[in-house]
Enzyme design. Structure first.
Site, mmCIF file in Angstrom:
data_model
loop_
_atom_site.group_PDB
_atom_site.id
_atom_site.type_symbol
_atom_site.label_atom_id
_atom_site.label_comp_id
_atom_site.label_asym_id
_atom_site.label_seq_id
_atom_site.Cartn_x
_atom_site.Cartn_y
_atom_site.Cartn_z
ATOM 1 N N ARG A 1 0.839 -1.193 0.000
ATOM 2 C CA ARG A 1 0.000 0.000 0.000
ATOM 3 C C ARG A 1 0.876 1.247 0.000
ATOM 4 O O ARG A 1 1.974 1.252 0.555
ATOM 5 C CB ARG A 1 -0.922 -0.001 1.229
ATOM 6 C CG ARG A 1 -2.051 -0.990 1.117
ATOM 7 C CD ARG A 1 -2.992 -0.641 -0.031
ATOM 8 N NE ARG A 1 -3.818 0.486 0.321
ATOM 9 C CZ ARG A 1 -5.101 0.394 0.676
ATOM 10 N NH1 ARG A 1 -5.718 -0.777 0.667
ATOM 11 N NH2 ARG A 1 -5.786 1.473 0.994
ATOM 12 N N LYS B 1 5.862 4.137 4.580
ATOM 13 C CA LYS B 1 6.533 3.087 3.800
ATOM 14 C C LYS B 1 7.575 3.667 2.846
ATOM 15 O O LYS B 1 8.390 2.943 2.283
ATOM 16 C CB LYS B 1 5.503 2.255 3.046
ATOM 17 C CG LYS B 1 4.575 1.450 3.970
ATOM 18 C CD LYS B 1 3.516 0.697 3.173
ATOM 19 C CE LYS B 1 2.457 0.029 4.030
ATOM 20 N NZ LYS B 1 2.912 -1.220 4.673
HETATM 21 C C1 26Q Z 1 -9.946 0.720 10.186
HETATM 22 C C2 26Q Z 1 -11.081 1.479 10.382
HETATM 23 C C3 26Q Z 1 -11.871 1.869 9.310
HETATM 24 C C4 26Q Z 1 -11.512 1.482 8.038
HETATM 25 C C5 26Q Z 1 -10.378 0.720 7.847
HETATM 26 C C6 26Q Z 1 -9.596 0.347 8.912
HETATM 27 C C7 26Q Z 1 -8.379 -0.446 8.700
HETATM 28 C C8 26Q Z 1 -8.329 -1.406 7.691
HETATM 29 C C9 26Q Z 1 -7.185 -2.147 7.454
HETATM 30 C C10 26Q Z 1 -7.252 -0.272 9.453
HETATM 31 C C11 26Q Z 1 -6.114 -1.012 9.220
HETATM 32 C C12 26Q Z 1 -6.071 -1.959 8.226
HETATM 33 C C13 26Q Z 1 -4.903 -2.756 7.905
HETATM 34 C C14 26Q Z 1 -3.769 -2.747 8.548
HETATM 35 C C15 26Q Z 1 -2.640 -3.570 8.122
HETATM 36 O O1 26Q Z 1 -2.668 -4.201 7.063
HETATM 37 N N1 26Q Z 1 -1.569 -3.631 8.905
HETATM 38 C C16 26Q Z 1 -0.421 -4.442 8.530
HETATM 39 O O2 26Q Z 1 -0.579 -5.730 9.111
HETATM 40 C C17 26Q Z 1 0.417 -6.624 8.642
HETATM 41 C C18 26Q Z 1 0.111 -7.991 9.204
HETATM 42 O O3 26Q Z 1 0.404 -8.036 10.568
HETATM 43 C C19 26Q Z 1 1.799 -6.141 9.034
HETATM 44 O O4 26Q Z 1 2.740 -7.002 8.442
HETATM 45 C C20 26Q Z 1 2.026 -4.714 8.551
HETATM 46 O O5 26Q Z 1 3.253 -4.226 9.060
HETATM 47 C C21 26Q Z 1 0.877 -3.820 9.012
HETATM 48 O O6 26Q Z 1 1.011 -2.526 8.469
#
Ligand code: 26Q
Length: 799
Positions: free
Chosen positions: A535, A540
């Site tokens: 992403r 990043k």
């Molecule tokens: C929250 C509220 C409303 C809308 C969306 C969200 C939301 C959605 C997806 C918040 C966060 C995410 C995703 C986070 C994510 O992908 N984090 C990643 O997780 C990986 C697995 O543990 C790690 O390897 C990454 O470092 C981390 O960035």
């Protein structure tokens, strides 16, 4: 039971089954069948093969009455399934032969399948790897999530700008699922709470149905299959006949439209929560359905609720399902008559919480007014949970504070274990976001370093390397990945080195052909493929990669007869639609690419490629073809990363910072096989406090000053010279992610890589040792850790 052992399947049978499905499931004659029809027929044939091990697994689990794992996740970023299922069942070659014998190109049929893109990025892909490992290890488990009608948006570039369109995977039939109309729960929202006889009852003002769709998830060699159960929202009343009869046709369909909105679309924001009512409803919708479902299963086995934690382990994939704590307490207390205190204890015994981020802006908080309106009973229960916590700990930590409900605190307090996703991240969780709670509960936080499934991310995406490994150390590594260590002894073997390079070259050629056919771009397959796919986010630092690219371009132009190592910089990734700076970075990458790619002076040495719409499938083409893996986040910001593991596994050395799992990858592959640069997490924190750190860094780096000058002067946007002026100004005034401070050390490390890459033997050695030494990053190892330390569950197959 091993299906391929007990029911040998041959080409003729698969062929006959595909033809049967074509006729009887698709209603198509061979002469009129489209690629879609063939793909569906093949998928249904493969799905049939999963059903027996699936039933067998379910039966075994019911008979054992043992503990089950429930993995609750808003996201499952699965990708395509045909090859995955075929590989796990060990029928991939048979399926290919069968399709070819029917005059169908197997690759074309496989490529017709849309990605199941029910996730944003790392967190969602991790959930998909975990499902694969849970089945491979034979651990009785369910994945629970939402059956989004539209997955992650599709990305297009228009004049270099990102434009989003809706994804539509369900426009076609989804071959892998089974609809379960009989499994549905009513999910309430808003309304009021009435207390009588000391017992509270919630009367929701609005209800929707959660309706189940099951996809079997088969593990390696088909020995075990678990279920991914996704919930779709449906109206409790299909149609308002009264409105219809009064002639108001639009109002008649309103209940339906409203309900279906809940599972309509995946929120495309990673890392910056949106605080929208619909998102809260989505979270509660799938969490409540899942908790009701697992309680029903538990009670149907005749257990006592006080035994719940011995039979049920619920893992929360980040805070998105954190309302599970309150929902479980509500059901145990309001519906089953336990005391609140007892209910809290039982719920805590079941719950584990995985944290995936330290970014303060990414920690979920809900406006208290909104929360109390949508979930009045849960709001009250959270107050009771907070009271109990405060009483027990004479606590300084609140769950509800300054008008918001803090989901991280709720998840932490309601879980018996909280884990980070890499060693560094877990330490930072203790020191930063949850330092107060860690002081109160010093044994609660633990670490579970992420992993990736070797079936998808080596065996299936990289046939040339898979075959070489099989020839060299045998074929038992896919479920015991540390066996790759056996490759280390070939690291200096000239013959093996040559074969390893041949495999990499085949993957580079395959990628080049794929991109040529898809986008019409040509890559020089002898150049270094330098890849950053993830992403788009400031932390990043795709921007730093791009600035380095421009600096290199300058240097080549200054000395066009120099001995430059040809490189192709490949970028891939989507920006959240509302993330303005990330979108500017995309625009800049595309603008710079346009100028650099048509420069005849440098074109032999440098090219930028940014294919649209990066997704799981694209990753499967890119990762095996990569020479250099870019993992360059600001230290302390990337919780783990999982792409970093996939690249190393496929033989690409990393250029990276000491961040997330990079730290552990470097420890394992050896410092000499990892290109480290940049400030450490502690240095980052200290540097931010230095006055004018960015201006000073820029001033000290003539290379960086020149690049920033070019960008802000419009060298890459001549039609609109000021297009990136504000982006550059931000570098001087608010370089929160310290691009300016790490730039020089990044540039110099890249120049060392230029030199090392053309020393073919030594580079191949590094690549081989990367593959050989990262077996530990299998998600099987990660899941074994969760099973032992958090869930206390065991394999039902003895794996
Ligand atoms: C929250 C509220 C409303 C809308 C969306 C969200 C939301 C959605 C997806 C918040 C966060 C995410 C995703 C986070 C994510 O992908 N984090 C990643 O997780 C990986 C697995 O543990 C790690 O390897 C990454 O470092 C981390 O960035």
């Amino acid at each position: 039971m091993n299906i391929t052992d007990t029911k040998p399947i041959d080409v003729a049978t698969v062929r006959a089954e595909v033809l049967r499905h074509l006729k009887y499931s698709l209603g198509k004659d061979e002469s009129h069948a489209s690629v879609y029809d063939w793909r569906m027929s093949l998928s249904l044939t493969l799905r049939d093969l999963v059903v027996d091990p699936w039933f067998e697994s379910t039966r075994t689990t019911y008979e054992a009455k043992g503990k089950r794992v429930y993995y609750l996740s808003m996201e499952f970023l699965i990708g395509r399934l045909i090859e995955d299922v075929a590989v796990n069942l060990r029928v991939d070659e048979i399926a290919e032969e069968a399709m070819e014998s029917l005059g169908q190109n197997y690759a074309t049929v496989v490529a017709d399948e849309p990605d199941a893109a029910l996730g944003n990025g790392g967190l969602g892909r991790l959930a998909a790897c975990f499902l694969d490992s849970l089945s491979t290890l034979g651990i009785p488990a369910y994945g629970y999530g939402i059956r989004y009608e539209h997955g992650l948006f599709e990305q297009h570039f228009e004049d270099g700008r990102q434009v989003e369109t809706a994804e539509g995977w369900l426009a076609q039939r989804h071959a892998w699922e089974f609809e379960r109309p009989e499994v549905s729960y009513s999910i309430g929202f808003s309304g009021y709470v009435k207390e009588s006889d000391g017992r509270a009852k919630w009367h929701p003002g609005e209800t929707v149905l959660a309706s189940a769709y099951d996809t079997p998830v088969v593990g390696w060699k088909g020995k075990w299959a678990n279920t991914l159960r996704l919930w779709a929202a449906k109206p409790t009343r299909l149609f308002d006949l009264e409105s219809f009869n009064q002639g108001d046709y639009l109002a008649a369909t309103e209940p339906e439209a409203l309900a279906r909105t809940i599972s309509r679309v995946l929120y495309p924001d990673d890392t910056t929560p949106v605080g929208k009512e619909l998102r809260l409803k989505q979270e509660y919708f799938f969490t409540a359905a899942s908790i009701q479902d697992l309680l029903r299963r538990f009670l149907s086995e005749g257990h006592n609720l006080r035994d719940l934690a011995n039979k049920v382990a619920i893992q929360l994939n980040d805070t998105h399902p954190a309302v599970a704590g309150a929902e479980l307490v509500r059901l145990l207390a309001d519906e089953h008559g336990l005391s609140i205190a007892e209910a809290i204890e039982i719920a805590r015994g079941c719950l584990g919480y995985t944290n995936h981020t330290l970014l303060p802006e990414a920690l979920e908080r809900w406006d208290e007014g909104l929360f109390a309106r949508v979930l009045p009973r849960h709001h009250r229960i959270i107050e009771l949970i907070e009271d109990a916590h405060v009483k027990a700990t004479d606590g300084s930590v609140r769950i509800i504070e300054d008008g918001s409900v803090k989901m991280g605190e709720l998840a932490f307090i309601m879980a018996h274990k909280v884990n980070g996703v890499s060693a560094l991240h877990s330490e930072l969780v203790k020191e930063t976001v949850f330092s107060d709670l860690h002081a109160i509960y010093p044994d609660r936080i633990t670490n579970m370093t992420n992993g990736v499934t070797p079936r998808r991310w080596l065996y299936s995406c990289n046939p040339p390397l898979r075959n070489l490994i099989n020839r060299s150390i045998g074929g038992t590594w896919p479920d015991d990945l540390e066996q790759l260590d056996g490759l280390a002894k070939f690291a200096d073997d000239a013959g093996f080195q040559q074969d390893f390079r041949t495999a990499k070259q085949q993957n580079k050629d395959r990628l080049s052909n794929w991109l040529k056919a898809r986008d019409g771009v040509s890559l020089d397959p002898s150049a270094m493929f330098d890849v950053q796919i993830k992403r788009i986010h400031e932390y990043k630092r795709q921007l730093m990669n791009l600035l380095e690219t421009v600096a290199l371009w300058n240097e080549i132009r200054d000395n066009p007869n120099g001995n430059w190592t040809p490189r192709i910089k490949i970028f891939g990734g989507k920006a959240a639609p509302g993330y303005v700076v990330a979108k500017e970075i995309i625009h800049l990458i595309n603008d710079v690419a346009k100028v650099i790619n048509k420069d005849p002076v440098t074109s032999k040495f440098l090219q930028i490629v940014y294919p649209e719409n990066y997704n799981v499938t694209m990753a499967e083409f890119l990762i095996p073809a990569t020479d250099l893996s870019e993992q360059i986040s600001t230290a302390g910001k990337e919780a783990s990363g999982t792409g970093n593991m996939k690249f190393a596994l496929n033989g690409a050395p990393t250029i990276g910072t000491l961040d997330g799992a990079n730290v552990e990858i470097r420890e394992r592959v050896g410092a000499e096989n990892f290109y480290l640069f940049g400030l450490t997490a502690a240095e980052v924190v200290a540097r931010r406090d230095e006055h004018d750190f960015a201006c000073n860094a820029i001033e000290a780096s003539p290379r960086l000053s020149r690049v920033l000058g070019q960008i802000s002067d419009g060298v890459f946007s001549p039609q609109e010279p000021k297009r990136f002026a504000s982006l550059v100004r931000r570098m001087y005034e608010h370089d929160y992610f310290l691009v300016t401070c790490d730039f020089d050390s990044y540039f110099e490390t890249q120049r060392q890589i230029d030199v090392d890459f053309v020393d073919t033997e030594s580079w191949t050695r590094k690549s081989i040792l990367n593959t050989a030494r990262v077996g530990w990053f299998s998600s099987d190892r990660t899941i074994s850790g969760y099973a032992d330390e958090i869930w206390n569950v065991h394999s039902a197959t003895g794996s």
